[in-house]
Design a protein around this motif. Sequence first.
Motif, short mmCIF file in Angstrom:
data_model
loop_
_atom_site.label_atom_id
_atom_site.label_comp_id
_atom_site.label_asym_id
_atom_site.label_seq_id
_atom_site.Cartn_x
_atom_site.Cartn_y
_atom_site.Cartn_z
N LEU A 1 -19.11 -0.78 1.81
CA LEU A 1 -18.11 -1.52 2.58
C LEU A 1 -18.32 -3.04 2.62
CD1 LEU A 1 -15.76 -0.69 4.94
CD2 LEU A 1 -17.35 -2.26 6.01
N ASP B 1 0.85 -1.19 0.00
CA ASP B 1 0.00 0.00 0.00
C ASP B 1 0.89 1.24 0.00
OD1 ASP B 1 -3.23 0.58 0.97
OD2 ASP B 1 -1.79 2.25 0.91
N THR C 1 -10.01 3.75 3.59
CA THR C 1 -10.93 4.84 3.23
C THR C 1 -12.07 4.92 4.23
OG1 THR C 1 -10.41 4.90 0.89
CG2 THR C 1 -12.66 5.52 1.49
N ASP D 1 -13.87 -1.19 -4.05
CA ASP D 1 -14.38 -0.09 -4.88
C ASP D 1 -13.79 -0.06 -6.28
OD1 ASP D 1 -15.79 0.75 -2.69
OD2 ASP D 1 -14.96 2.78 -2.64
C1 LIG Z 1 -17.57 9.79 2.76
C2 LIG Z 1 -17.83 8.32 2.56
C3 LIG Z 1 -18.80 7.70 3.31
C4 LIG Z 1 -19.04 6.35 3.16
N1 LIG Z 1 -20.00 5.78 3.90
C5 LIG Z 1 -20.25 4.47 3.76
C6 LIG Z 1 -21.23 3.86 4.56
O1 LIG Z 1 -21.87 4.50 5.40
N2 LIG Z 1 -21.46 2.53 4.39
C7 LIG Z 1 -20.77 1.78 3.46
O2 LIG Z 1 -21.03 0.58 3.34
N3 LIG Z 1 -19.83 2.36 2.68
C8 LIG Z 1 -19.55 3.67 2.82
N4 LIG Z 1 -18.58 4.24 2.05
C9 LIG Z 1 -17.86 3.39 1.06
C10 LIG Z 1 -16.73 2.56 1.71
O3 LIG Z 1 -15.96 3.39 2.52
C11 LIG Z 1 -15.88 1.93 0.61
O4 LIG Z 1 -16.73 1.10 -0.17
C12 LIG Z 1 -14.73 1.09 1.14
O5 LIG Z 1 -13.99 1.80 2.08
C13 LIG Z 1 -13.82 0.66 -0.02
O6 LIG Z 1 -12.75 -0.11 0.47
P1 LIG Z 1 -11.57 -0.55 -0.52
O7 LIG Z 1 -10.77 -1.56 0.21
O8 LIG Z 1 -12.09 -0.89 -1.85
O9 LIG Z 1 -10.68 0.77 -0.75
P2 LIG Z 1 -9.72 1.61 0.22
O10 LIG Z 1 -10.07 1.48 1.64
O11 LIG Z 1 -9.67 2.96 -0.39
O12 LIG Z 1 -8.27 0.92 0.02
C14 LIG Z 1 -7.54 1.07 -1.17
C15 LIG Z 1 -6.06 1.17 -0.80
O13 LIG Z 1 -5.28 1.01 -1.98
C16 LIG Z 1 -4.14 1.82 -1.89
N5 LIG Z 1 -3.61 2.01 -3.26
C17 LIG Z 1 -4.25 2.56 -4.32
N6 LIG Z 1 -3.48 2.47 -5.43
C18 LIG Z 1 -2.33 1.86 -5.05
C19 LIG Z 1 -1.14 1.48 -5.74
N7 LIG Z 1 -0.99 1.69 -7.04
N8 LIG Z 1 -0.15 0.88 -5.03
C20 LIG Z 1 -0.29 0.65 -3.70
N9 LIG Z 1 -1.40 0.98 -3.00
C21 LIG Z 1 -2.40 1.56 -3.67
C22 LIG Z 1 -4.65 3.09 -1.22
O14 LIG Z 1 -3.59 3.78 -0.59
C23 LIG Z 1 -5.68 2.53 -0.21
O15 LIG Z 1 -5.11 2.35 1.07
C24 LIG Z 1 -18.29 5.59 2.20
C25 LIG Z 1 -17.29 6.21 1.44
C26 LIG Z 1 -17.06 7.56 1.62
C27 LIG Z 1 -15.96 8.20 0.81
#
Ligand SMILES: Cc1cc2nc3c(=O)[nH]c(=O)nc-3n(C[C@H](O)[C@H](O)[C@H](O)COP(=O)(O)OP(=O)(O)OC[C@H]3O[C@@H](n4cnc5c(N)ncnc54)[C@H](O)[C@@H]3O)c2cc1C
Length: 465
Positions: A310, A34, A41, A302
């Motif tokens: 989430l 990462d 997020t 995402d």
């Molecule tokens: C304001 C807000 C409110 C929300 N509220 C809700 C809610 O109430 N209920 C719900 O279910 N969902 C909610 N969500 C959505 C939820 O937060 C996301 O669906 C979830 O966090 C996505 O997780 P993820 O693991 O896909 O991504 P992330 O947690 O973003 O993880 C991706 C990681 O990849 C890393 N990365 C990216 N590119 C690279 C690369 N090239 N090399 C190395 N590392 C990299 C980043 O640094 C990051 O740490 C909300 C989102 C937001 C923005």
Amino acid sequence: MPRQVDVAIIGAGTAGLTAIKEIKNLTKNYLLIDRGPLGTTCSRVGCMPSKVLLQVAHDLSRVKVLKALNIYQGDGTIDLSEAMKHVRKLRDYFVNFAVEEIKEMGDHFIQAEASFLSPGRLKLDNGEEVEAKAIIIATGSSPVIPKEWDKFKDRIVTTDSLFELKTLDKSWAVIGMGPLGLEMGQAMALLGCDVHGFDKNPMLGGLKDEIVHSEALRSLQKSFPIHLKADVKLSRIGSKIRVSWGDQHRDVDRILAAVGRKANVGSLNLKAARCPLDEKSLPVFDPDTMKVKDAAIFLAGDMDGQKMVLHEAADDGRIAGFNALQEHPIRFKRKVKIGITFSSPNLCTVGQSLKDIKEPVAIGEVSFTKQGRSVIMDENEGMLRVYADKKTGLILGAELAAPSGEHLAHLLAHAIGQKQKVQELLRFPFYHPTVEEGLRTALRKAKKQLYCKVDPGPDLDRCDA
Ligand SMILES: Cc1cc2nc3c(=O)[nH]c(=O)nc-3n(C[C@H](O)[C@H](O)[C@H](O)COP(=O)(O)OP(=O)(O)OC[C@H]3O[C@@H](n4cnc5c(N)ncnc54)[C@H](O)[C@@H]3O)c2cc1C
């Protein structure tokens, strides 16, 4: 010499961290990469800080209810900078859990940005290379700011920067009335900011049922004005930003851009992965296995451009992690769709939308205007509509704008998941006085419309059946 691993996971967000829980059962030779900032997020800038701000705002609105009734005699002064400090304090508390989890991984984790060199080979921006039998891309998503707004960036925040503000500006335009814009727009309005919400679409919060939507809009408009079908243009007027739509305009201190999120794939050099890409330049994959077509690559969270919530990110991670080392990936059925906007009233979508249902449909509805518990809560707003197959009574979907709607939505999602029928769900208890009694009213109305034979009499199982 590249580091050789069985599985490399790019992204230590919810999806990546959940994938590891499955991978650990299959191999000890895995690597999580990462680029940071760490903490996910959800905890850093998403679900958690947004819900803390909403909680403060809703608590304050409860105080206002008591004030309007002359029960509370305080002057209602609030300190917005303390509110924002509280958001960050709880945010840090949640972030810490994820950071600790990553720290405990020791050599299984590298902080670096990863990109593809070839299908099974990654280059890290610290100079290292990694070769993996399978790669999971779990790189998340980022808020979109339209290119033409670049020159106003000093006045625009997204949810990535909102929670860093020391205090909240007086006047706001929240552009984008999806769940994130609605939640933050209502929170800031309840905290005393002058907020206007805008969306170019005719419907907000992901709702598709026009009747539920019109009740939702009517209720939400009491917190702040919402302009739908408004294609806004921005310009600068002194220290303010002018938001113009149709023949109207409004000058505001700040814009919250909540117009959508895009997958974080820009830095991955996906071309080198040589996997098929779709029209959005995202890898073509099977959502039941999370496997990319013709490649030992899996997607999670995402970044797959599907449902950006989430629990789906976590399920993606579980599936991708489990399948990463299988000779033949296993297909998993995805859970019943559920969407919740934590505004007041909560806006929820469950299962199929009315427009998607092909069968003749029974629609049971209830208004919360006179619903007992909702009146007590002084949250007697909104409408629930539940959809069932007229021929069988099978519950197919629902939309609601309701007090405590999040709980009703779960109840309905579980019922749909268990393939329950209207007449069956009615045989479970509905305690008094609860908001759930509203759902019972809607179910009873749907039951009356069914073509199929249902037992007459009380909604109870017969002892001799
Ligand atoms: C304001 C807000 C409110 C929300 N509220 C809700 C809610 O109430 N209920 C719900 O279910 N969902 C909610 N969500 C959505 C939820 O937060 C996301 O669906 C979830 O966090 C996505 O997780 P993820 O693991 O896909 O991504 P992330 O947690 O973003 O993880 C991706 C990681 O990849 C890393 N990365 C990216 N590119 C690279 C690369 N090239 N090399 C190395 N590392 C990299 C980043 O640094 C990051 O740490 C909300 C989102 C937001 C923005």
